[in-house]
Design an enzyme around this catalytic site. Structure first.
Site, mmCIF file in Angstrom:
data_model
loop_
_atom_site.group_PDB
_atom_site.id
_atom_site.type_symbol
_atom_site.label_atom_id
_atom_site.label_comp_id
_atom_site.label_asym_id
_atom_site.label_seq_id
_atom_site.Cartn_x
_atom_site.Cartn_y
_atom_site.Cartn_z
ATOM 1 N N GLU A 271 34.335 45.129 -77.124
ATOM 2 C CA GLU A 271 33.215 45.944 -77.598
ATOM 3 C C GLU A 271 33.709 47.066 -78.507
ATOM 4 O O GLU A 271 33.038 47.441 -79.479
ATOM 5 C CB GLU A 271 32.452 46.531 -76.404
ATOM 6 C CG GLU A 271 31.833 45.499 -75.473
ATOM 7 C CD GLU A 271 30.859 44.597 -76.197
ATOM 8 O OE1 GLU A 271 30.033 45.106 -76.980
ATOM 9 O OE2 GLU A 271 30.939 43.370 -75.999
ATOM 10 N N TRP A 274 34.333 45.531 -81.855
ATOM 11 C CA TRP A 274 33.066 45.385 -82.577
ATOM 12 C C TRP A 274 32.714 46.696 -83.277
ATOM 13 O O TRP A 274 32.253 46.704 -84.432
ATOM 14 C CB TRP A 274 31.934 45.012 -81.612
ATOM 15 C CG TRP A 274 31.674 43.540 -81.477
ATOM 16 C CD1 TRP A 274 31.997 42.753 -80.424
ATOM 17 C CD2 TRP A 274 31.011 42.684 -82.423
ATOM 18 N NE1 TRP A 274 31.585 41.454 -80.642
ATOM 19 C CE2 TRP A 274 30.973 41.392 -81.860
ATOM 20 C CE3 TRP A 274 30.449 42.885 -83.681
ATOM 21 C CZ2 TRP A 274 30.390 40.299 -82.517
ATOM 22 C CZ3 TRP A 274 29.866 41.797 -84.335
ATOM 23 C CH2 TRP A 274 29.844 40.534 -83.769
ATOM 24 N N TRP A 303 7.941 40.735 -93.912
ATOM 25 C CA TRP A 303 7.726 41.405 -92.635
ATOM 26 C C TRP A 303 6.256 41.794 -92.490
ATOM 27 O O TRP A 303 5.592 42.129 -93.465
ATOM 28 C CB TRP A 303 8.603 42.655 -92.538
ATOM 29 C CG TRP A 303 10.075 42.401 -92.659
ATOM 30 C CD1 TRP A 303 10.876 42.690 -93.715
ATOM 31 C CD2 TRP A 303 10.927 41.803 -91.666
ATOM 32 N NE1 TRP A 303 12.176 42.318 -93.462
ATOM 33 C CE2 TRP A 303 12.238 41.765 -92.208
ATOM 34 C CE3 TRP A 303 10.721 41.287 -90.391
ATOM 35 C CZ2 TRP A 303 13.327 41.249 -91.524
ATOM 36 C CZ3 TRP A 303 11.817 40.772 -89.692
ATOM 37 C CH2 TRP A 303 13.088 40.757 -90.256
ATOM 38 N N ASN A 338 22.865 47.793 -73.082
ATOM 39 C CA ASN A 338 23.203 47.021 -74.279
ATOM 40 C C ASN A 338 22.503 45.664 -74.333
ATOM 41 O O ASN A 338 22.030 45.238 -75.394
ATOM 42 C CB ASN A 338 24.714 46.825 -74.381
ATOM 43 C CG ASN A 338 25.120 46.179 -75.697
ATOM 44 O OD1 ASN A 338 24.831 46.704 -76.765
ATOM 45 N ND2 ASN A 338 25.749 45.007 -75.620
ATOM 46 N N TRP A 356 13.293 45.149 -89.287
ATOM 47 C CA TRP A 356 14.324 45.701 -88.412
ATOM 48 C C TRP A 356 14.587 47.169 -88.687
ATOM 49 O O TRP A 356 14.989 47.921 -87.789
ATOM 50 C CB TRP A 356 15.626 44.912 -88.538
ATOM 51 C CG TRP A 356 16.272 44.942 -89.898
ATOM 52 C CD1 TRP A 356 16.101 44.041 -90.907
ATOM 53 C CD2 TRP A 356 17.196 45.920 -90.394
ATOM 54 N NE1 TRP A 356 16.847 44.393 -92.005
ATOM 55 C CE2 TRP A 356 17.534 45.539 -91.727
ATOM 56 C CE3 TRP A 356 17.768 47.073 -89.863
ATOM 57 C CZ2 TRP A 356 18.408 46.275 -92.514
ATOM 58 C CZ3 TRP A 356 18.652 47.810 -90.655
ATOM 59 C CH2 TRP A 356 18.963 47.417 -91.953
ATOM 60 N N TRP A 379 21.239 45.965 -85.132
ATOM 61 C CA TRP A 379 19.884 45.585 -85.537
ATOM 62 C C TRP A 379 19.901 44.430 -86.530
ATOM 63 O O TRP A 379 19.076 43.508 -86.447
ATOM 64 C CB TRP A 379 19.147 46.790 -86.107
ATOM 65 C CG TRP A 379 18.416 47.522 -85.024
ATOM 66 C CD1 TRP A 379 18.852 48.597 -84.309
ATOM 67 C CD2 TRP A 379 17.123 47.189 -84.505
ATOM 68 N NE1 TRP A 379 17.908 48.956 -83.364
ATOM 69 C CE2 TRP A 379 16.842 48.115 -83.465
ATOM 70 C CE3 TRP A 379 16.187 46.210 -84.798
ATOM 71 C CZ2 TRP A 379 15.652 48.082 -82.737
ATOM 72 C CZ3 TRP A 379 14.996 46.177 -84.073
ATOM 73 C CH2 TRP A 379 14.745 47.095 -83.056
#
Length: 463
Positions: A271, A274, A303, A338, A356, A379
């Site tokens: 993590e 990341w 959207w 998370n 988003w 996102w």
């Protein structure tokens, strides 16, 4: 004062090599710029601003014990901070400044303006990559390009650091203690009091996680009713603890943790990698700072502009219990598990087909651990528009996610007490059950049908 240290989002004394070098150079003074209008412009959550101010107020007397005076400068925004800091430097006769880099585009612009002034004024600036283990641009393909898929990036990152045993550098010898009074600029109306800011408590939290929870992290991290995560994300976001420090502590207990990316122990370190990946992307692709789709082909997605649906999502009134409980957790506590961040992001972008960027902004305005690189990356991953994102045809089913990761509904009932008497099997989507006992009004109806929403999203993304 010949030398000063400029605190930004590196609010720590431990593992702060820029600060150490400043002290070795005779630094007796540090500065921190309060920039309320910039925080508003960036949509920084009030709870995060409160945590930041509390930490700076804690650092003041801690620094004074080591003979360093913290000056809190009143600035409106980043542009103002440059002029205010330049005036301070000129008045105090400063010749050398130490600081850790920040990688976001507005921060980079601020620093370039400051460097331009410093060069003209014969001021030495020493910038460090204290926020990351691998500085941006140091983990690249053979052609020198930034990786666009996480796994090759991780493998290259590991190859670069797997033989490195991280360690702490002790705080160098400092100076006789001085007095320091809390600045009025650090007063806040926020509500981060449940998050401690003192190093002693944080050390206990970190060691408790590494000693007691790390080995089970892979199995427990996805269950929101279980305290299986580290809870350190707010402190990482503000640089109160560093990833370098955390990996070093893990290595103290598990020397070979970087030897295999497939081990259970590496799951949590993964993590942190990341986080580094998303920061590298932010530097390599500056358009991400401007909320552009990483994958430009998804610019064609139309959207939906539905304020009512977005409001229902924000307020946790979608009719899907796991989504609603997660949004209540965010609104009530300033933090979200998370796994649930992925669930609610998928729901907004796929089930409701809402941009988003609206969800990303809402998160930043409410999260105590708000961080542009990770928030943007997460996102765009959920929306399938990002780098190494989830394929657009993989759409989380919020009911099966609930059944799998909150099987007894413990998390749901914690934040939606209206469902406390609904049986475990029905709590994940309770509408038929509530109707059968004449209690439909206990919980709002589902604002969208899962199957129909999935088909609508697939059609929109195929275009």
């Amino acid at each position: 004062m010949d030398t000063i240290f400029w605190f930004r989002r590196d609010l720590r004394l431990f593992n702060n090599f820029a600060l150490y070098d400043a002290i070795e150079s005779g630094c007796h003074d540090a500065v921190f710029c309060v920039t309320p209008e910039q925080w508003v412009q960036h949509g920084v959550a009030p709870i995060q601003v409160d945590l930041l101010k509390r930490r700076v107020a804690y650092l003041g007397p801690l620094l004074s014990e080591h003979g360093i005076k913290l000056h809190v400068l009143n600035c409106k925004d980043y542009t103002s901070s440059v002029s205010v800091l330049c005036d301070f430097i000129s008045e105090q006769g400063v010749k050398s400044i130490y600081a850790n880099k920040e990688y976001e585009i507005n921060e980079q612009l601020r620093d370039s303006q400051f460097v331009s002034w410093a060069n003209q004024s014969d001021i030495n600036i020493h910038y460090y990559d204290g926020d990351l283990i691998a500085p941006p641009g140091t983990v690249t393909t053979k052609n020198g390009d930034m990786y666009k898929v996480f796994t090759p990036f991780k493998n290259a990152w590991l190859k670069q650091y797997q033989d490195t045993h991280f360690h702490f550098n002790a705080l160098p010898d400092t100076f006789p203690a001085i007095s320091w009074n809390c600045c009025d600029l650090l007063q806040s109306d926020g509500c981060s009091s449940k998050w401690p800011v003192d190093d002693e408590t944080l050390s206990k939290v970190i060691h408790r996680f590494i000693d007691e929870k790390l080995t089970d992290y892979k199995e427990s991290r996805d269950f929101p009713a279980v305290k299986g995560t580290s809870g350190l994300s707010p402190y990482i976001a503000l640089g109160i603890v560093s990833t370098h420090q955390l990996v070093a502590l893990v290595q103290q207990r598990h020397v070979d943790v970087l030897k295999s990316a497939k081990s259970n122990l590496f799951t949590w370190v993964n993590e942190l990698v990341w986080r580094e990946f998303y920061r590298h992307l932010l530097v390599a692709f500056p358009s991400l700072n401007k909320y552009k789709n990483f994958n430009e082909k998804y610019d064609a997605v139309k959207w939906r502009q539905d304020d009512a649906d977005f409001k229902s999502w924000c307020e946790g009134k979608t009719g899907y219990p796991l989504v609603d409980a997660a949004m209540r957790q965010l609104n009530e506590t300033g933090w979200m598990h998370n796994r649930l961040r992925m669930v609610v992001a998928s729901f907004l972008t796929k089930h409701l087909l809402i941009d988003w960027r609206k969800g990303e902004r809402y998160f930043m305005q409410h999260l105590i651990d708000g961080d542009l690189a990770s928030n943007n990356g997460g996102w765009q991953w959920a929306a399938s528009t990002g780098c190494d994102a989830q394929p657009y045809f993989r759409i989380f089913n919020p009911i099966t996610q609930s059944e799998r990761f909150d099987p007894k509904g413990d998390f749901i009932r914690k934040f939606i007490p209206e469902l406390k008497n609904v049986p475990d099997k029905q709590v994940h989507f309770p509408h038929k059950y509530l109707a059968s006992i004449g209690r439909s009004d206990d919980y709002w109806p589902a604002i969208v049908d899962h199957k129909a929403a999935r088909e609508r999203a697939l059609a929109a993304f195929k275009v």
